[in-house]
Scaffold this active site. Structure first.
Site, PDB file in Angstrom:
ATOM      1  CE  LYS A   1     -17.819   9.748  12.974  1.00 21.94           C
ATOM      2  NZ  LYS A   1     -16.572  10.244  12.564  1.00 21.94           N
TER       3      LYS A   1
ATOM      4  CB  SER B   1     -11.248  15.323  -0.919  1.00 25.02           C
ATOM      5  OG  SER B   1     -11.037  15.668   0.365  1.00 25.02           O
TER       6      SER B   1
ATOM      7  N   GLY C   1      -7.691   8.534   2.981  1.00 32.20           N
ATOM      8  CA  GLY C   1      -8.712   9.650   2.354  1.00 32.20           C
ATOM      9  C   GLY C   1      -9.922   8.926   1.876  1.00 32.20           C
TER      10      GLY C   1
ATOM     11  CE  LYS D   1     -14.329  11.354  -0.381  1.00 33.79           C
ATOM     12  NZ  LYS D   1     -14.200  11.723   1.158  1.00 33.79           N
TER      13      LYS D   1
ATOM     14  N   GLY E   1      -7.674   2.249   5.068  1.00 38.92           N
ATOM     15  CA  GLY E   1      -8.150   2.652   6.352  1.00 38.92           C
ATOM     16  C   GLY E   1      -9.506   3.356   5.995  1.00 38.92           C
TER      17      GLY E   1
HETATM   18  P1  NAD Z   1      -9.545  18.756   4.031  1.00 40.00           P
HETATM   19  O1  NAD Z   1     -10.848  19.533   3.085  1.00 40.00           O
HETATM   20  O2  NAD Z   1      -9.204  19.530   5.254  1.00 40.00           O
HETATM   21  O3  NAD Z   1      -8.549  18.569   3.073  1.00 40.00           O
HETATM   22  C1  NAD Z   1      -8.677  17.997   1.673  1.00 40.00           C
HETATM   23  C2  NAD Z   1      -7.439  17.325   1.372  1.00 40.00           C
HETATM   24  O4  NAD Z   1      -7.960  16.789  -0.008  1.00 40.00           O
HETATM   25  C3  NAD Z   1      -6.359  18.648   0.884  1.00 40.00           C
HETATM   26  O5  NAD Z   1      -5.096  18.079   0.900  1.00 40.00           O
HETATM   27  C4  NAD Z   1      -6.599  18.725  -0.568  1.00 40.00           C
HETATM   28  O6  NAD Z   1      -5.641  19.511  -1.009  1.00 40.00           O
HETATM   29  C5  NAD Z   1      -6.791  17.386  -1.124  1.00 40.00           C
HETATM   30  N1  NAD Z   1      -7.784  17.407  -2.288  1.00 40.00           N
HETATM   31  C6  NAD Z   1      -8.983  17.877  -2.584  1.00 40.00           C
HETATM   32  N2  NAD Z   1      -9.328  17.586  -3.700  1.00 40.00           N
HETATM   33  C7  NAD Z   1      -8.273  16.737  -4.179  1.00 40.00           C
HETATM   34  C8  NAD Z   1      -8.301  16.279  -5.673  1.00 40.00           C
HETATM   35  N3  NAD Z   1      -9.302  16.302  -6.609  1.00 40.00           N
HETATM   36  N4  NAD Z   1      -7.151  15.741  -6.031  1.00 40.00           N
HETATM   37  C9  NAD Z   1      -5.950  15.526  -5.116  1.00 40.00           C
HETATM   38  N5  NAD Z   1      -6.203  16.214  -3.768  1.00 40.00           N
HETATM   39  C10 NAD Z   1      -7.338  16.729  -3.324  1.00 40.00           C
HETATM   40  O7  NAD Z   1     -10.415  17.422   4.293  1.00 40.00           O
HETATM   41  P2  NAD Z   1      -9.642  16.428   5.632  1.00 40.00           P
HETATM   42  O8  NAD Z   1     -10.742  16.583   6.908  1.00 40.00           O
HETATM   43  O9  NAD Z   1      -8.170  16.488   5.780  1.00 40.00           O
HETATM   44  O10 NAD Z   1      -9.947  15.143   4.913  1.00 40.00           O
HETATM   45  C11 NAD Z   1      -9.167  14.416   3.974  1.00 40.00           C
HETATM   46  C12 NAD Z   1      -9.978  13.229   3.549  1.00 40.00           C
HETATM   47  O11 NAD Z   1      -9.901  12.259   4.451  1.00 40.00           O
HETATM   48  C13 NAD Z   1     -11.355  13.267   2.951  1.00 40.00           C
HETATM   49  O12 NAD Z   1     -11.465  12.548   1.842  1.00 40.00           O
HETATM   50  C14 NAD Z   1     -12.228  12.698   4.132  1.00 40.00           C
HETATM   51  O13 NAD Z   1     -13.553  12.302   3.800  1.00 40.00           O
HETATM   52  C15 NAD Z   1     -11.361  11.608   4.466  1.00 40.00           C
HETATM   53  N6  NAD Z   1     -11.498  11.218   5.865  1.00 40.00           N
HETATM   54  C16 NAD Z   1     -11.209   9.643   6.123  1.00 40.00           C
HETATM   55  C17 NAD Z   1     -11.342   9.151   7.049  1.00 40.00           C
HETATM   56  C18 NAD Z   1     -11.341   7.989   7.611  1.00 40.00           C
HETATM   57  O14 NAD Z   1     -11.309   7.038   8.668  1.00 40.00           O
HETATM   58  N7  NAD Z   1     -10.556   7.043   6.565  1.00 40.00           N
HETATM   59  C19 NAD Z   1     -11.830  10.172   8.389  1.00 40.00           C
HETATM   60  C20 NAD Z   1     -11.815  11.364   8.309  1.00 40.00           C
HETATM   61  C21 NAD Z   1     -11.654  12.050   7.042  1.00 40.00           C
END
Ligand code: NAD
Length: 339
Positions: free
Chosen positions: A86, A218, A239, A245, A311
């Site tokens: 990917k 995030s 997250g 993070k 995860g």
């Molecule tokens: P998004 O930008 O749509 O949403 C971000 C979320 O994080 C929101 O709920 C926002 O309010 C919150 N947020 C941002 N800054 C913050 C802070 N300082 N303190 C608390 N909350 C905060 O992003 P998304 O696409 O929903 O992704 C969310 C997270 O999941 C990202 O960190 C992304 O990298 C991670 N992710 C992980 C996987 C995995 O396989 N583990 C896969 C995809 C995304």
């Protein structure tokens, strides 16, 4: 028969079994259900724990352009025969152009010949495979009588997470917290859509009420403190996928039984990184979820045990769901191109 494609350099082949399949984002949404993603992710976690599938080292670089982070996640599943990568990352300026900030594409190769087999849109698949991972963890580790689902986060991924989790237990309601409260109504609409009452609460109230907690933010600091979490809770911490993070109090790792998709990622860039560096957790105490799926580990051992799934997101998850999408697209006679 082959005919010249209007786009320079591409040749569209007749619908036989040669050439490269192009599976668009729209095709992926049409072809891959939550059930498909669950099955594919559960199978590849099992394969990883048996030693049949492995992820290659992840590349992730700030490219010094458009403030973007770009990289590759790749691997090979000898059991499922999925080989590929990917490619993609995060472009913070995309939203202003009406595009998703996270952009990715999956490339699948024929493991017998090395030839490119399929190019598959990766944006929708990333969301469903990530939701499938927490959902597989809930299926195998959460108490059967879990009633309250706690959502920490309300961004793009959270809606997929909520829908997938809701299929794993007979949840009666959802409690949610988000750092940006204006984002909660969109998550509430999803809860309502699947018939679950929804309440916005404080972080402490969420931990006190929820039987299952999903965190998908995030954040770079703990959002849930160890002493707030009640006995018997299952947490899916989704997250944290990058160094720095953080969503959970590291002390929670001293109270809970820890599971993950891949131990190497969990301790380096997953939620466990903080507990490991604080000396609260040793890598040897982390169990791959695949071992539970395979029956090599019993999983939850008591009703009061706190279980935590870290995860981190592995390339093999992407390859697994993309492979299903390519197979279904081929079965439906999708056209192919050759280079
Ligand atoms: P998004 O930008 O749509 O949403 C971000 C979320 O994080 C929101 O709920 C926002 O309010 C919150 N947020 C941002 N800054 C913050 C802070 N300082 N303190 C608390 N909350 C905060 O992003 P998304 O696409 O929903 O992704 C969310 C997270 O999941 C990202 O960190 C992304 O990298 C991670 N992710 C992980 C996987 C995995 O396989 N583990 C896969 C995809 C995304």
């Amino acid at each position: 028969m082959a005919r010249q494609c209007p786009r320079e350099g591409l040749l569209i082949m007749s619908q036989d079994n040669t050439g490269i399949l192009i599976v668009s984002e729209a095709d992926c949404q049409r072809l891959i259900s939550r059930g498909d993603a669950f099955e594919a992710v559960e199978a590849v976690f099992a394969s990883m724990a048996r030693g049949d599938a492995y992820n290659f080292p992840v590349i992730r670089e700030a490219i010094g352009h458009a403030d973007a982070l770009y990289g590759f996640k790749s691997g090979f599943d000898r059991a499922g025969l999925a080989l590929g990568l990917k490619s993609g990352g995060y472009w913070p300026g995309n939203m202003a152009q009406g595009l998703t900030n996270h952009q990715s594409t999956v490339f699948l190769f024929n493991p017998d010949t090395g030839q490119l087999k399929a190019v598959v849109g990766g944006n929708y698949l990333t969301a469903v495979r990530t939701a499938a991972a927490s959902s597989v963890s809930i299926s195998h580790l959460a108490r059967k009588d879990a009633k309250v689902l706690g959502m920490v986060g309300a961004g793009h991924q959270s809606q997929f997470q909520l829908r997938a989790a809701a299929e794993q237990r007979n949840f009666e309601r959802v409690v949610a917290w988000n750092a940006h409260p204006d984002m909660l109504p969109s998550l509430e609409r999803v809860a309502n859509d699947i018939g679950l009452p929804f309440q916005a609460v404080s972080q402490q109230e969420l931990a006190a009420q929820a039987d299952v907690i999903i965190s998908i933010t995030s954040a770079h600091e703990p959002l849930i403190m160890a002493e707030w979490v009640k006995p018997g809770t299952h947490l899916a911490c989704m997250g944290t996928d990058t160094v720095g993070k953080q969503e959970m109090d590291p002390q929670l790792f001293a109270r809970a039984s820890i599971f993950t998709d891949e131990v190497a990622q969990s301790i380096s860039l997953g939620e466990a990184q903080h507990a490991v560096s604080a000396g609260l957790l040793d890598a040897s105490a982390i169990t791959p979820l695949g071992a539970v799926i395979n029956g090599a580990h019993p999983g939850r051992s008591s009703a009061d045990e706190i279980t935590l799934f870290d995860g981190t997101g592995v390339g093999l998850q992407d390859l697994a769901v993309a492979d299903v999408a390519a197979r279904l697209a081929a079965e439906q006679g999708a056209p192919r191109v050759s280079l």
